[in-house]
Design an enzyme around this catalytic site. Sequence first.
Site, PDB file in Angstrom:
ATOM      1  N   ASP A  67       0.818  -1.215   0.000  1.00  0.00           N
ATOM      2  CA  ASP A  67       0.000   0.000   0.000  1.00  0.00           C
ATOM      3  C   ASP A  67       0.852   1.264   0.000  1.00  0.00           C
ATOM      4  O   ASP A  67       2.067   1.209   0.156  1.00  0.00           O
ATOM      5  CB  ASP A  67      -0.958  -0.007   1.207  1.00  0.00           C
ATOM      6  CG  ASP A  67      -0.263  -0.364   2.521  1.00  0.00           C
ATOM      7  OD1 ASP A  67       0.975  -0.297   2.582  1.00  0.00           O
ATOM      8  OD2 ASP A  67      -0.964  -0.711   3.473  1.00  0.00           O
ATOM      9  N   ASN A 135      -7.415  -2.346  14.575  1.00  0.00           N
ATOM     10  CA  ASN A 135      -8.827  -2.594  14.247  1.00  0.00           C
ATOM     11  C   ASN A 135      -8.987  -3.813  13.329  1.00  0.00           C
ATOM     12  O   ASN A 135     -10.055  -4.039  12.770  1.00  0.00           O
ATOM     13  CB  ASN A 135      -9.458  -1.357  13.599  1.00  0.00           C
ATOM     14  CG  ASN A 135      -8.807  -1.000  12.267  1.00  0.00           C
ATOM     15  OD1 ASN A 135      -7.883  -1.673  11.815  1.00  0.00           O
ATOM     16  ND2 ASN A 135      -9.296   0.056  11.635  1.00  0.00           N
ATOM     17  N   HIS A 137      -7.319  -4.334  10.447  1.00  0.00           N
ATOM     18  CA  HIS A 137      -7.077  -4.139   9.009  1.00  0.00           C
ATOM     19  C   HIS A 137      -5.787  -4.836   8.570  1.00  0.00           C
ATOM     20  O   HIS A 137      -4.853  -5.003   9.356  1.00  0.00           O
ATOM     21  CB  HIS A 137      -7.104  -2.656   8.611  1.00  0.00           C
ATOM     22  CG  HIS A 137      -5.907  -1.828   8.970  1.00  0.00           C
ATOM     23  ND1 HIS A 137      -6.012  -0.579   9.533  1.00  0.00           N
ATOM     24  CD2 HIS A 137      -4.580  -2.042   8.828  1.00  0.00           C
ATOM     25  CE1 HIS A 137      -4.804  -0.071   9.711  1.00  0.00           C
ATOM     26  NE2 HIS A 137      -3.917  -0.943   9.305  1.00  0.00           N
ATOM     27  N   GLU A 142      -9.778  -1.570   5.445  1.00  0.00           N
ATOM     28  CA  GLU A 142     -10.386  -1.173   6.716  1.00  0.00           C
ATOM     29  C   GLU A 142     -11.690  -1.931   6.974  1.00  0.00           C
ATOM     30  O   GLU A 142     -12.386  -2.326   6.030  1.00  0.00           O
ATOM     31  CB  GLU A 142     -10.699   0.327   6.679  1.00  0.00           C
ATOM     32  CG  GLU A 142      -9.466   1.221   6.608  1.00  0.00           C
ATOM     33  CD  GLU A 142      -8.777   1.403   7.956  1.00  0.00           C
ATOM     34  OE1 GLU A 142      -8.775   0.474   8.786  1.00  0.00           O
ATOM     35  OE2 GLU A 142      -8.219   2.488   8.170  1.00  0.00           O
TER      36      GLU A 142
END
Length: 252
Positions: A67, A135, A137, A142
Site C-alpha cells: 500500500d 482494528n 485491518h 479497513e
Amino acid sequence: MELIVTQNYKQSCQKAANMIKDIIVQKNDAKLGLATGSTPIGVYQRLVRLHQANELDFSKVRTVNLDEYVGLSSDHPQSYRYFMDKHLFDHINIHKDNTFVVSGMGDLASNALQLDRMIYQGGVPDLQLLGIGSNGHIGFNEPADTLIAESHLEQLSESTIQANARFFDKAEQVPTQAITMGIKGIFAARKILLLATGIEKKQAVSNLFQDSVICPHNPSSFLKLHANVTVIIDSQLAQHVDPQKHTICYAC
Ligand code: GLP
C-alpha cells in the site's frame, strides 16, 4: 493458520527473517510482498544484517508492497516508498527497478490497476508479509460492511489515522486515503506471514483466533480462507489466544 509464539519481538523478527531467508535461498529470484508500519522494521533490520554477513543475496529478488498513502510523494519521509528505501532497499543489493511501491500521486485509479498488475507480473509473490492494524485491518483494508477484492483507493478509518499519527508532527497531517492491495491481491501470495506485537494489538489478535467466523468488519478474519498462513506473535499477545483451540508452536 499456523501460530508461532516467541518470547519477544526480537525473536519474532528473527523467526520471520529466517523464513524469508529460506525462501530466497531456495529461489534466488523470489518475489516478496512487503509491508510497512513499525512491526516489520525489526525483520528488515535482520534481513540487512544477513545480507551484510554475506548470507543473503537480493540481486534477483523482486518485491511488491501492499500500500501507499495518497498525496505523499515518494521522497516524503512518511511515504511508504521512502520507508522501504530507508529500512531495507538502501542497505541490500536489490535492484530498485525490481521493487514496486504504488504511487499515491497522480491518477489513483490507474495506479491501483498498476498495483494489481504488479502482483501477478512475473509470477505471484512467494510470500506476503503482513502486519495488522489494531482494528484488524490488513494492508489498508479497513473494517466495513463490504471489502473490495482488487487494489483500490481506501478511505482510512479514524482509528487508523489516530494510530498512524505518531509518525507525523500532527494528526491533521496523516493522509486520509491510501491505495491498497485488496484481499484478492494479498491472497495471491503462495504464503502469508503475519507478524503482530504490542499490547495494542491484543484485540485484533484475539479476534483473529477467536472462532471460524469471517467478517468484513474484521478484515484479518479472511486470512482463515488462505491455505498457507503463519502468524507470529510474542508471549505477551499469546495470552489473548485460546490455547484449547489452536496448535501453538513455541519458537526455539
Ligand atoms: C498501517 C499499514 C499496515 C500495518 C499497520 C500496523 O496502517 N498499512 O500494513 O500493518 O499500519 O502498523 P504498525 O506495525 O505500525 O502497528
